[in-house]
Design a protein around this motif. Sequence first.
Motif, PDB file in Angstrom:
ATOM      1  N   LEU A  63       0.800  -1.225   0.000  1.00 13.17           N
ATOM      2  CA  LEU A  63       0.000   0.000   0.000  1.00 13.17           C
ATOM      3  C   LEU A  63       0.828   1.267   0.000  1.00 13.17           C
ATOM      4  O   LEU A  63       0.261   2.366  -0.024  1.00 13.17           O
ATOM      5  N   GLU A  64       2.167   1.153   0.026  1.00 15.51           N
ATOM      6  CA  GLU A  64       2.990   2.357   0.162  1.00 15.51           C
ATOM      7  C   GLU A  64       2.793   3.322  -0.998  1.00 15.51           C
ATOM      8  O   GLU A  64       2.835   4.539  -0.821  1.00 15.51           O
ATOM      9  N   GLY A  65       2.595   2.805  -2.203  1.00 12.87           N
ATOM     10  CA  GLY A  65       2.214   3.620  -3.344  1.00 12.87           C
ATOM     11  C   GLY A  65       3.174   4.743  -3.680  1.00 12.87           C
ATOM     12  O   GLY A  65       4.366   4.711  -3.383  1.00 12.87           O
ATOM     13  N   ARG A  66       2.611   5.762  -4.280  1.00  8.13           N
ATOM     14  CA  ARG A  66       3.411   6.858  -4.830  1.00  8.13           C
ATOM     15  C   ARG A  66       4.031   7.737  -3.761  1.00  8.13           C
ATOM     16  O   ARG A  66       4.901   8.553  -4.059  1.00  8.13           O
ATOM     17  N   MET A  72       9.098   2.441   1.504  1.00 10.31           N
ATOM     18  CA  MET A  72       8.972   2.522   2.954  1.00 10.31           C
ATOM     19  C   MET A  72       9.919   1.517   3.597  1.00 10.31           C
ATOM     20  O   MET A  72       9.993   0.362   3.194  1.00 10.31           O
ATOM     21  N   ARG A  73      10.647   1.964   4.582  1.00 14.39           N
ATOM     22  CA  ARG A  73      11.618   1.098   5.265  1.00 14.39           C
ATOM     23  C   ARG A  73      10.923   0.411   6.432  1.00 14.39           C
ATOM     24  O   ARG A  73      10.612   1.046   7.442  1.00 14.39           O
ATOM     25  N   VAL A  74      10.686  -0.886   6.282  1.00  9.70           N
ATOM     26  CA  VAL A  74       9.947  -1.678   7.273  1.00  9.70           C
ATOM     27  C   VAL A  74      10.884  -2.708   7.882  1.00  9.70           C
ATOM     28  O   VAL A  74      11.563  -3.441   7.160  1.00  9.70           O
ATOM     29  N   LEU A  75      10.901  -2.767   9.195  1.00 11.15           N
ATOM     30  CA  LEU A  75      11.721  -3.730   9.937  1.00 11.15           C
ATOM     31  C   LEU A  75      10.815  -4.599  10.792  1.00 11.15           C
ATOM     32  O   LEU A  75      10.002  -4.088  11.569  1.00 11.15           O
ATOM     33  N   VAL A  76      10.939  -5.928  10.660  1.00 12.71           N
ATOM     34  CA  VAL A  76      10.213  -6.887  11.496  1.00 12.71           C
ATOM     35  C   VAL A  76      11.187  -7.468  12.514  1.00 12.71           C
ATOM     36  O   VAL A  76      12.255  -7.969  12.139  1.00 12.71           O
ATOM     37  N   VAL A  77      10.828  -7.402  13.787  1.00 10.62           N
ATOM     38  CA  VAL A  77      11.681  -7.900  14.870  1.00 10.62           C
ATOM     39  C   VAL A  77      11.037  -9.144  15.461  1.00 10.62           C
ATOM     40  O   VAL A  77       9.898  -9.098  15.933  1.00 10.62           O
ATOM     41  N   GLU A  78      11.753 -10.251  15.443  1.00 10.54           N
ATOM     42  CA  GLU A  78      11.241 -11.519  15.961  1.00 10.54           C
ATOM     43  C   GLU A  78      12.251 -12.092  16.947  1.00 10.54           C
ATOM     44  O   GLU A  78      13.416 -12.289  16.614  1.00 10.54           O
ATOM     45  N   ALA A 424      -5.735  -4.023   7.434  1.00 10.54           N
ATOM     46  CA  ALA A 424      -6.372  -2.955   8.197  1.00 10.54           C
ATOM     47  C   ALA A 424      -5.346  -2.039   8.850  1.00 10.54           C
ATOM     48  O   ALA A 424      -5.459  -0.805   8.778  1.00 10.54           O
ATOM     49  N   VAL A 425      -4.352  -2.617   9.502  1.00 10.21           N
ATOM     50  CA  VAL A 425      -3.333  -1.801  10.165  1.00 10.21           C
ATOM     51  C   VAL A 425      -2.533  -1.012   9.143  1.00 10.21           C
ATOM     52  O   VAL A 425      -2.223   0.174   9.349  1.00 10.21           O
ATOM     53  N   ALA A 426      -2.195  -1.635   8.023  1.00  9.63           N
ATOM     54  CA  ALA A 426      -1.448  -0.931   6.983  1.00  9.63           C
ATOM     55  C   ALA A 426      -2.252   0.245   6.426  1.00  9.63           C
ATOM     56  O   ALA A 426      -1.691   1.310   6.138  1.00  9.63           O
ATOM     57  N   GLU A 427      -3.560   0.075   6.280  1.00  7.74           N
ATOM     58  CA  GLU A 427      -4.385   1.186   5.822  1.00  7.74           C
ATOM     59  C   GLU A 427      -4.347   2.344   6.799  1.00  7.74           C
ATOM     60  O   GLU A 427      -4.268   3.517   6.393  1.00  7.74           O
ATOM     61  N   LEU A 428      -4.390   2.045   8.096  1.00  9.05           N
ATOM     62  CA  LEU A 428      -4.322   3.116   9.091  1.00  9.05           C
ATOM     63  C   LEU A 428      -2.991   3.851   9.021  1.00  9.05           C
ATOM     64  O   LEU A 428      -2.939   5.087   9.121  1.00  9.05           O
ATOM     65  N   VAL A 429      -1.907   3.107   8.863  1.00  9.05           N
ATOM     66  CA  VAL A 429      -0.583   3.719   8.833  1.00  9.05           C
ATOM     67  C   VAL A 429      -0.388   4.551   7.568  1.00  9.05           C
ATOM     68  O   VAL A 429       0.069   5.699   7.611  1.00  9.05           O
ATOM     69  N   VAL A 430      -0.733   3.974   6.427  1.00  7.29           N
ATOM     70  CA  VAL A 430      -0.435   4.618   5.148  1.00  7.29           C
ATOM     71  C   VAL A 430      -1.482   5.665   4.769  1.00  7.29           C
ATOM     72  O   VAL A 430      -1.150   6.737   4.258  1.00  7.29           O
ATOM     73  N   LYS A 431      -2.762   5.371   5.039  1.00 14.29           N
ATOM     74  CA  LYS A 431      -3.832   6.231   4.557  1.00 14.29           C
ATOM     75  C   LYS A 431      -4.573   6.967   5.667  1.00 14.29           C
ATOM     76  O   LYS A 431      -5.393   7.846   5.392  1.00 14.29           O
ATOM     77  N   GLY A 432      -4.311   6.573   6.916  1.00 16.80           N
ATOM     78  CA  GLY A 432      -4.928   7.272   8.031  1.00 16.80           C
ATOM     79  C   GLY A 432      -6.364   6.885   8.302  1.00 16.80           C
ATOM     80  O   GLY A 432      -7.031   7.504   9.129  1.00 16.80           O
ATOM     81  N   ARG A 433      -6.866   5.822   7.659  1.00 18.91           N
ATOM     82  CA  ARG A 433      -8.257   5.422   7.848  1.00 18.91           C
ATOM     83  C   ARG A 433      -8.430   3.977   7.358  1.00 18.91           C
ATOM     84  O   ARG A 433      -7.644   3.484   6.548  1.00 18.91           O
ATOM     85  N   TYR A 434      -9.479   3.339   7.873  1.00 18.04           N
ATOM     86  CA  TYR A 434      -9.863   2.036   7.342  1.00 18.04           C
ATOM     87  C   TYR A 434     -10.560   2.226   6.002  1.00 18.04           C
ATOM     88  O   TYR A 434     -11.397   3.116   5.848  1.00 18.04           O
ATOM     89  N   GLU A 435     -10.237   1.386   5.041  1.00 20.72           N
ATOM     90  CA  GLU A 435     -10.891   1.447   3.738  1.00 20.72           C
ATOM     91  C   GLU A 435     -11.576   0.135   3.372  1.00 20.72           C
ATOM     92  O   GLU A 435     -12.710   0.138   2.890  1.00 20.72           O
ATOM     93  N   THR A 436     -10.916  -0.985   3.597  1.00 21.89           N
ATOM     94  CA  THR A 436     -11.471  -2.274   3.183  1.00 21.89           C
ATOM     95  C   THR A 436     -12.546  -2.749   4.159  1.00 21.89           C
ATOM     96  O   THR A 436     -13.642  -3.132   3.754  1.00 21.89           O
ATOM     97  N   LEU A 437     -12.250  -2.754   5.432  1.00 25.24           N
ATOM     98  CA  LEU A 437     -13.189  -3.142   6.480  1.00 25.24           C
ATOM     99  C   LEU A 437     -13.187  -2.065   7.564  1.00 25.24           C
ATOM    100  O   LEU A 437     -12.134  -1.529   7.900  1.00 25.24           O
ATOM    101  N   ASP A 438     -14.347  -1.773   8.109  1.00 23.84           N
ATOM    102  CA  ASP A 438     -14.446  -0.814   9.202  1.00 23.84           C
ATOM    103  C   ASP A 438     -14.291  -1.565  10.523  1.00 23.84           C
ATOM    104  O   ASP A 438     -15.221  -2.219  10.997  1.00 23.84           O
TER     105      ASP A 438
END
Length: 459
Positions: A63-66, A72-78, A424-438
């Motif tokens: 979803l990072e888009g234009r 976007m620099r994403v780090l997963v810590v496990e 859902a979480v990615a939409e909040l981070v990238v777009k600031g709102r839920y789009e697919t599911l509320d």
Amino acid sequence: ELGPALERIGQTLRDQLPATRSGGRGWIPPGTLSDPRPPDEADVVVVGGGVVGWSVAYWLKMLEGRWWQHGMRVLVVERDPMYSRTSTVLSVGGIRQQFSLRENIQMSRFSASFLRDINEHLGVPNEPPIDIQFQPSGYLFLASPQSAAALEATVRFQRDEGAQVTLLSPTQLKEKFPWINTEDVAVASYGLEDEGWFDPWTLLNAFRRKAISLGVQSCSGEVRAFVTSVNYMRPPAPSSARIKYVHIYMPDSLEYQPVACAIVVNAAGAWAGKLLEADGLPRGLCQPPLPIQPRKRYVFTWHCPNGPGLSCPFLIDTSGAYFRRDGFAGNYLGGMSPTEEEEPDPGDLSVDHNYFQEQIWPRLARRVPAFESLRVRGSWAGYYDYNTFDQNGVLGPHPRLENLFLAAGFSGHGLQHAPATGRAVAELVVKGRYETLDLQRLGWDRLVDGKPLEEHGVV
């Protein structure tokens, strides 16, 4: 127009992040992802490398888009790189539409569609196709006379949400599944579509491989501390704060790596509540505490040559005991959640074998007479990220830690909801709102207001 969360990322990166230490390593470009140490900074740090964490990472890149010309620099810590104690891998792999909460049904429907077309989403060029080994045998919920009306009402609601579920009378149940003892069963609900089970490790690995191919970086370590904007302020205490650094402790070492970040996603599963008690987080801003605890659950496997055949569904008994077929040739697995008074110590993953003999087996043998002669083959234990408040996931932004997002507390249904949760979480981070599911009702507000969401389908 940029969403609020994305604007905060940009503002943080421009103005609020402390300068990277001179001589630091910076971001490791794709292609060197095997480096065991984390970078000095990231746009988003996802804490937790189970299926939910990797789903979040995947969807962030999709979803990072234009807005992110250089990515976007994403780090997963496990903290468990071998996944020997990870809830995802130790789950029984079920997926169902039969929930009583609208959001849970919608997430299941989204995930079922995602898994149906998994190679379109997670396929990596020049790698073999993904086969999650889905077994579409459905879920079968049995209801006693006391709970029959509630089950019937729930099925009507599920149908209104688009789920394909049918009700079976005891006579119909016996005709379809002759091996069931229908004593004390008033009605049953049976999923006709998008229900069954699949291989959890295959889904986790598919998310992970696809995310890495998109440029996501991962590291082995444990986030034990944070540095927030409060550390740079004088009294009086602020009403909110931002996380500036996460401190990642390396395995088998006293050394830690500070990582400057703009966004943190808490996808730490059973340890999500503990993460918000880490050093450096202002205690006054973390109230009420996140009510997520590790709860140990046993899974037992057994052999019964005369047991249910290939049509065997994922059965949930009136007693709470459950089982499903495990491959072929008379192999099965199952378990049962204990009462609050009988909760086992979650300090390790040892198995109490007497629990099967004394609690589970009598219930199974009563429902399926053939199981009277079963032979136990093995067992394991795993963790639920148990939300003690209402057993539903907690999603979305923290009310006082401005750049912290939550994705945990699913109480046993995190695996099947991972594709929807990540989106859902990615939409909040990238777009600031839920789009697919509320999914706003799954947010933090209900914890503050003391208004739990009722889900009657927790197994």
